[in-house]
Write a protein that holds these residues in place. Structure first.
Motif, PDB file in Angstrom:
ATOM      1  N   GLN A  32       0.831  -1.204   0.000  1.00  0.00           N
ATOM      2  CA  GLN A  32       0.000   0.000   0.000  1.00  0.00           C
ATOM      3  C   GLN A  32       0.870   1.260   0.000  1.00  0.00           C
ATOM      4  O   GLN A  32       0.579   2.226  -0.712  1.00  0.00           O
ATOM      5  N   SER A  33       1.947   1.244   0.758  1.00  0.00           N
ATOM      6  CA  SER A  33       2.820   2.420   0.800  1.00  0.00           C
ATOM      7  C   SER A  33       3.546   2.610  -0.531  1.00  0.00           C
ATOM      8  O   SER A  33       3.777   3.741  -0.963  1.00  0.00           O
ATOM      9  N   ASN A  34       3.871   1.524  -1.194  1.00  0.00           N
ATOM     10  CA  ASN A  34       4.481   1.614  -2.524  1.00  0.00           C
ATOM     11  C   ASN A  34       3.496   2.239  -3.514  1.00  0.00           C
ATOM     12  O   ASN A  34       3.867   3.105  -4.317  1.00  0.00           O
ATOM     13  N   ALA A  35       2.247   1.825  -3.439  1.00  0.00           N
ATOM     14  CA  ALA A  35       1.218   2.410  -4.305  1.00  0.00           C
ATOM     15  C   ALA A  35       1.049   3.902  -4.016  1.00  0.00           C
ATOM     16  O   ALA A  35       0.819   4.693  -4.933  1.00  0.00           O
ATOM     17  N   ASP A  87       8.033  17.277  -1.226  1.00  0.00           N
ATOM     18  CA  ASP A  87       7.779  16.953   0.184  1.00  0.00           C
ATOM     19  C   ASP A  87       6.813  15.781   0.313  1.00  0.00           C
ATOM     20  O   ASP A  87       7.018  14.889   1.137  1.00  0.00           O
ATOM     21  N   ILE A  88       5.764  15.786  -0.493  1.00  0.00           N
ATOM     22  CA  ILE A  88       4.767  14.704  -0.433  1.00  0.00           C
ATOM     23  C   ILE A  88       5.397  13.379  -0.848  1.00  0.00           C
ATOM     24  O   ILE A  88       5.229  12.361  -0.171  1.00  0.00           O
ATOM     25  N   ILE A  89       6.131  13.387  -1.939  1.00  0.00           N
ATOM     26  CA  ILE A  89       6.751  12.151  -2.426  1.00  0.00           C
ATOM     27  C   ILE A  89       7.792  11.655  -1.423  1.00  0.00           C
ATOM     28  O   ILE A  89       7.861  10.455  -1.127  1.00  0.00           O
ATOM     29  N   ARG A  90       8.577  12.562  -0.877  1.00  0.00           N
ATOM     30  CA  ARG A  90       9.567  12.190   0.133  1.00  0.00           C
ATOM     31  C   ARG A  90       8.882  11.553   1.344  1.00  0.00           C
ATOM     32  O   ARG A  90       9.343  10.544   1.881  1.00  0.00           O
ATOM     33  N   SER A  91       7.760  12.120   1.767  1.00  0.00           N
ATOM     34  CA  SER A  91       7.011  11.573   2.896  1.00  0.00           C
ATOM     35  C   SER A  91       6.496  10.167   2.594  1.00  0.00           C
ATOM     36  O   SER A  91       6.598   9.257   3.434  1.00  0.00           O
TER      37      SER A  91
END
Length: 131
Positions: A32-35, A87-91
């Motif tokens: 799920q986190s990968n998605a 920032d979102i992608i890094r998070s």
């Protein structure tokens, strides 16, 4: 403050992980986190527009030298991530690393060993590490 080592991070995850100690829970949370990482990248393209995707055939041929193929390969990405999208992608990538570390903990695998073995494989095989 210096960045934690992989072992320190893995230990921290082990201390923090309360609800998802089941292998099935961890595997599905990792997926799920990968998605979520993929979705955040897609939203940078489709909603924000800070990056664009201009995909086309790379033009490789069987007789092409590997160094030539490497020089001509492209990412298909144009533009640069804005600060918000970055920032979102890094998070999201951080959450992905968290669950990868959790999976390593459940399976009793050292993230440092995984990294070291993969780095050795890359060093040994170089461009032939295309599996």
């Amino acid at each position: 403050m210096s960045a934690p080592t992989l072992q320190e991070f893995q230990s921290q995850v082990s201390e923090l992980l309360l609800r998802h100690r089941s292998l099935l829970d961890v595997v599905t949370k990792y997926s799920q986190s990968n998605a979520s990482v993929n979705r955040a990248v897609a939203k940078a393209i489709t909603e924000c527009g800070c990056i664009e995707l201009k995909a086309k055939n790379q033009g490789f041929s069987p007789e092409m030298e590997l160094d030539q193929a490497n020089r001509q390969s492209k990412s298909h990405m144009q533009g640069h991530l804005c600060e918000q999208c970055s920032d979102i992608i890094r998070s999201e990538m951080g959450k992905n690393l968290f669950y990868m570390s959790a999976m390593c903990n459940v399976l009793d695998i050292s993230m440092q060993d995984v990294l070291s073995k993969e780095a050795d494989k890359c060093s040994t095989l170089g461009w032939f590490n295309l599996t």
